[in-house]
Design an enzyme around this catalytic site. Structure first.
Site, PDB file in Angstrom:
ATOM      1  N   ASP A  91       0.788  -1.227   0.000  1.00 21.73           N
ATOM      2  CA  ASP A  91       0.000   0.000   0.000  1.00 21.73           C
ATOM      3  C   ASP A  91       0.823   1.281   0.000  1.00 21.73           C
ATOM      4  O   ASP A  91       0.349   2.336   0.408  1.00 21.73           O
ATOM      5  CB  ASP A  91      -0.906  -0.002   1.234  1.00 21.73           C
ATOM      6  CG  ASP A  91      -0.097  -0.196   2.514  1.00 21.73           C
ATOM      7  OD1 ASP A  91       1.114   0.066   2.497  1.00 21.73           O
ATOM      8  OD2 ASP A  91      -0.685  -0.598   3.533  1.00 21.73           O
ATOM      9  N   GLU A 115      -0.442  -8.971  -1.569  1.00 20.62           N
ATOM     10  CA  GLU A 115      -1.157  -8.455  -0.386  1.00 20.62           C
ATOM     11  C   GLU A 115      -2.301  -7.526  -0.814  1.00 20.62           C
ATOM     12  O   GLU A 115      -2.481  -6.419  -0.304  1.00 20.62           O
ATOM     13  CB  GLU A 115      -0.211  -7.744   0.581  1.00 20.62           C
ATOM     14  CG  GLU A 115      -0.735  -7.687   2.000  1.00 20.62           C
ATOM     15  CD  GLU A 115       0.189  -6.916   2.942  1.00 20.62           C
ATOM     16  OE1 GLU A 115       0.390  -5.703   2.763  1.00 20.62           O
ATOM     17  OE2 GLU A 115       0.714  -7.540   3.863  1.00 20.62           O
ATOM     18  N   GLU A 151      -2.136   5.213   2.647  1.00 19.52           N
ATOM     19  CA  GLU A 151      -2.045   3.798   2.251  1.00 19.52           C
ATOM     20  C   GLU A 151      -3.358   3.238   1.702  1.00 19.52           C
ATOM     21  O   GLU A 151      -3.365   2.449   0.753  1.00 19.52           O
ATOM     22  CB  GLU A 151      -1.561   2.945   3.434  1.00 19.52           C
ATOM     23  CG  GLU A 151      -0.110   3.159   3.817  1.00 19.52           C
ATOM     24  CD  GLU A 151       0.104   4.315   4.771  1.00 19.52           C
ATOM     25  OE1 GLU A 151      -0.879   5.037   5.082  1.00 19.52           O
ATOM     26  OE2 GLU A 151       1.255   4.528   5.200  1.00 19.52           O
ATOM     27  N   HIS A 179       5.347   4.189  14.312  1.00 18.85           N
ATOM     28  CA  HIS A 179       5.884   5.076  13.286  1.00 18.85           C
ATOM     29  C   HIS A 179       4.804   5.732  12.430  1.00 18.85           C
ATOM     30  O   HIS A 179       5.089   6.617  11.658  1.00 18.85           O
ATOM     31  CB  HIS A 179       6.817   4.293  12.357  1.00 18.85           C
ATOM     32  CG  HIS A 179       6.083   3.333  11.452  1.00 18.85           C
ATOM     33  ND1 HIS A 179       5.534   2.177  11.909  1.00 18.85           N
ATOM     34  CD2 HIS A 179       5.782   3.398  10.132  1.00 18.85           C
ATOM     35  CE1 HIS A 179       4.942   1.545  10.908  1.00 18.85           C
ATOM     36  NE2 HIS A 179       5.072   2.267   9.819  1.00 18.85           N
ATOM     37  N   ARG A 186       2.139   7.762  10.444  1.00 17.82           N
ATOM     38  CA  ARG A 186       1.884   9.184  10.257  1.00 17.82           C
ATOM     39  C   ARG A 186       0.712   9.682  11.117  1.00 17.82           C
ATOM     40  O   ARG A 186       0.786  10.730  11.751  1.00 17.82           O
ATOM     41  CB  ARG A 186       1.558   9.393   8.780  1.00 17.82           C
ATOM     42  CG  ARG A 186       1.445  10.793   8.279  1.00 17.82           C
ATOM     43  CD  ARG A 186       1.129  10.742   6.791  1.00 17.82           C
ATOM     44  NE  ARG A 186       2.294  10.350   6.024  1.00 17.82           N
ATOM     45  CZ  ARG A 186       3.090  11.203   5.375  1.00 17.82           C
ATOM     46  NH1 ARG A 186       2.828  12.484   5.400  1.00 17.82           N
ATOM     47  NH2 ARG A 186       4.134  10.788   4.701  1.00 17.82           N
ATOM     48  N   HIS A 229      11.943   4.248  15.034  1.00 19.11           N
ATOM     49  CA  HIS A 229      11.908   4.523  13.596  1.00 19.11           C
ATOM     50  C   HIS A 229      12.836   5.711  13.336  1.00 19.11           C
ATOM     51  O   HIS A 229      12.923   6.623  14.168  1.00 19.11           O
ATOM     52  CB  HIS A 229      10.466   4.852  13.182  1.00 19.11           C
ATOM     53  CG  HIS A 229      10.234   4.750  11.714  1.00 19.11           C
ATOM     54  ND1 HIS A 229      10.440   5.795  10.855  1.00 19.11           N
ATOM     55  CD2 HIS A 229       9.805   3.721  10.950  1.00 19.11           C
ATOM     56  CE1 HIS A 229      10.145   5.404   9.621  1.00 19.11           C
ATOM     57  NE2 HIS A 229       9.760   4.143   9.650  1.00 19.11           N
TER      58      HIS A 229
HETATM   59  N1  UDP Z   1      10.912  -4.238  11.383  1.00 17.90           N
HETATM   60  C1  UDP Z   1      12.300  -4.340  11.402  1.00 17.90           C
HETATM   61  N2  UDP Z   1      12.982  -3.593  12.318  1.00 17.90           N
HETATM   62  C2  UDP Z   1      12.350  -2.739  13.181  1.00 17.90           C
HETATM   63  C3  UDP Z   1      10.946  -2.625  13.129  1.00 17.90           C
HETATM   64  C4  UDP Z   1      10.254  -3.387  12.203  1.00 17.90           C
HETATM   65  O1  UDP Z   1      12.890  -5.100  10.635  1.00 17.90           O
HETATM   66  O2  UDP Z   1      13.030  -2.091  13.989  1.00 17.90           O
HETATM   67  C5  UDP Z   1      10.166  -5.032  10.398  1.00 17.90           C
HETATM   68  C6  UDP Z   1       8.976  -5.798  10.913  1.00 17.90           C
HETATM   69  O3  UDP Z   1       9.342  -7.082  11.365  1.00 17.90           O
HETATM   70  C7  UDP Z   1       8.045  -5.845   9.727  1.00 17.90           C
HETATM   71  C8  UDP Z   1       8.362  -4.568   8.981  1.00 17.90           C
HETATM   72  O4  UDP Z   1       9.619  -4.113   9.475  1.00 17.90           O
HETATM   73  O5  UDP Z   1       8.349  -6.917   8.865  1.00 17.90           O
HETATM   74  C9  UDP Z   1       7.280  -3.575   9.248  1.00 17.90           C
HETATM   75  O6  UDP Z   1       7.662  -2.362   8.786  1.00 17.90           O
HETATM   76  P1  UDP Z   1       6.900  -1.030   9.224  1.00 17.90           P
HETATM   77  O7  UDP Z   1       6.417  -1.194  10.625  1.00 17.90           O
HETATM   78  O8  UDP Z   1       7.844   0.072   8.917  1.00 17.90           O
HETATM   79  O9  UDP Z   1       5.711  -0.939   8.184  1.00 17.90           O
HETATM   80  P2  UDP Z   1       4.210  -1.454   8.136  1.00 17.90           P
HETATM   81  O10 UDP Z   1       4.246  -2.939   8.290  1.00 17.90           O
HETATM   82  O11 UDP Z   1       3.461  -0.762   9.218  1.00 17.90           O
HETATM   83  O12 UDP Z   1       3.730  -1.051   6.784  1.00 17.90           O
END
Ligand code: UDP
Length: 377
Positions: free
Chosen positions: A99, A121, A135, A206, A208, A239
């Protein structure tokens, strides 16, 4: 005859993680296709660090990100850059994931250039196009362009059917993020905090829509949990975004039982999840991954496009109100029955074979025949 090129387009950390196992899967079939990992560079360090876990590097990186860019600037730079790569390499298929602005741009450009687009996804939805922003908008645009919809679950498939997408183009694959987390868990890494005998609670935030006051409340609730439970250590994986750090660090800094750490490389982050008894997070990916290890997640959001975990009981939506987060966290940390009910719930997000299914379906769409049996039909 030259082999068909498959563009696997990524731009951010979650895309890197969820597309990595798909890319590895295509690489096993490099006698019949040529996968290319294309990054727009929407994220920099954290994208490369995530790919390291899988031994991957982008074949092309557009490096579009500049400090303080607006969404429109990111979109236009990514679109122009990706378009030049489509002209240069002439892919037979473009795959995008999830997204992000990158995914939306991949869908748009594949459409403009009349290249088939597959959406990994697909079908996640909230009720309003403005939340999560941007998103929800991005994934709806992806669905408009997609020739192949690859939803992770039955629920996401049903969302696509409700929008009158052609059923013959929709295939439930499971979530490729589960493939990623299982691959990462196999790697040998140093254990986290081996000397600490208490319980670890992990925090990531993290999004927004949580910047500012919501994150202030999240951090304050997390700190109260540390104060209320003397055997708890809170680990906050920060983050890189300064909007997030400027709020979290002053509240959580300077406490012996609170560790503020740089976002760990993916396989280390997976080990950190496994070391934790409870996760507080507004991340989409974390909501899907933690249940694979039986770790309850309190979701720091008011809505989720991943209700399957909430229905299965592996995750609970608690929003961003300080008191609510504190109460729900205290309940799980203090009540073994409540804790076990969540920890024992079964993950609804897949069996670790989603990437194989994606690869199989794309090759089939390209008319490439392989010897294998269709294991899931
Ligand atoms: N993740 C990581 N290190 C961190 C925090 C998250 O590798 O310090 C991984 C987590 O396991 C997941 C992905 O990053 O696979 C999620 O990314 P994020 O939270 O940035 O995005 P979202 O999933 O909310 O789109």
């Amino acid at each position: 005859m030259s082999k068909p090129i498959v563009f696997c387009v990524i731009g951010t950390r979650p895309e890197a993680i969820k597309v990595a196992p798909v890319m590895l899967e295509f690489q096993k079939f490099s006698d019949v296709c040529q996968p290319m990992l294309i990054s727009t560079g929407q994220h920099k360090e954290i994208l490369y660090r995530s790919l390291e876990t899988f031994g991957l590097k982008p074949d092309e990186d557009l490096e579009i990100m500049q400090h303080g860019s607006s969404l429109a600037q990111v979109t236009s730079r990514a679109l122009e850059g990706l378009d030049s790569l489509i002209v240069k390499h002439n892919p037979a298929f473009v795959l995008g994931q999830g997204d992000t602005t990158t995914a939306m741009v991949a869908a748009m450009d594949a459409f403009y250039r009349n290249v088939p687009f597959g959406h990994i996804e697909a079908g996640l939805r909230t009720e309003t196009v403005r939340n999560p922003f941007p998103e929800e908008y991005n994934r709806r645009v992806c669905a408009v362009s997609a020739d192949l919809h690859l939803p992770p679950t039955d629920w996401s498939r049903d969302n696509l059917l409700k929008e009158n997408r052609d059923p013959s183009t929709i295939f439930v694959t499971g979530n490729t993020g589960i493939d990623a987390v299982l691959l990462a868990a196999e790697q040998k890494d140093q254990p986290w905090y081996p000397e600490f005998t208490g319980r670890v609670v992990l925090l990531t935030t993290h999004r927004r829509e949580n910047w500012g006051e919501p994150q202030r409340q999240i951090a304050t609730a997390a700190k109260r949990l540390v104060e209320a439970f003397p055997d708890i250590m809170l680990v906050a994986a920060l983050h890189p975004n300064p909007m997030v750090r400027d709020v979290l660090v002053p509240i959580l800094g300077g406490n012996d039982r609170i560790k503020l750490i740089e976002p760990p490389e993916y396989s280390l982050f997976v080990k950190l999840m496994q070391r934790s008894v409870l996760i507080l997070s507004d991340s989409g990916g974390v909501q899907e991954e933690a249940p694979a290890f039986g770790i309850p997640v309190l979701v720091l959001r008011d809505t989720t496009e991943r209700p399957e975990g909430v229905t299965a009981g592996t995750a609970k939506l608690v929003g961003t109100d300080e008191e609510r987060i504190f109460q729900e966290g205290s309940r799980l940390l203090g009540d073994e029955t409540a804790y076990k009910a969540m920890a024992n719930a079964v993950s609804p997000y897949g069996d670790g074979k989603a990437s194989e299914r994606v690869r199989f379906l794309v090759l089939k769409a390209l008319g490439v025949t392989t010897q294998e049996v269709k294991m899931w039909e």
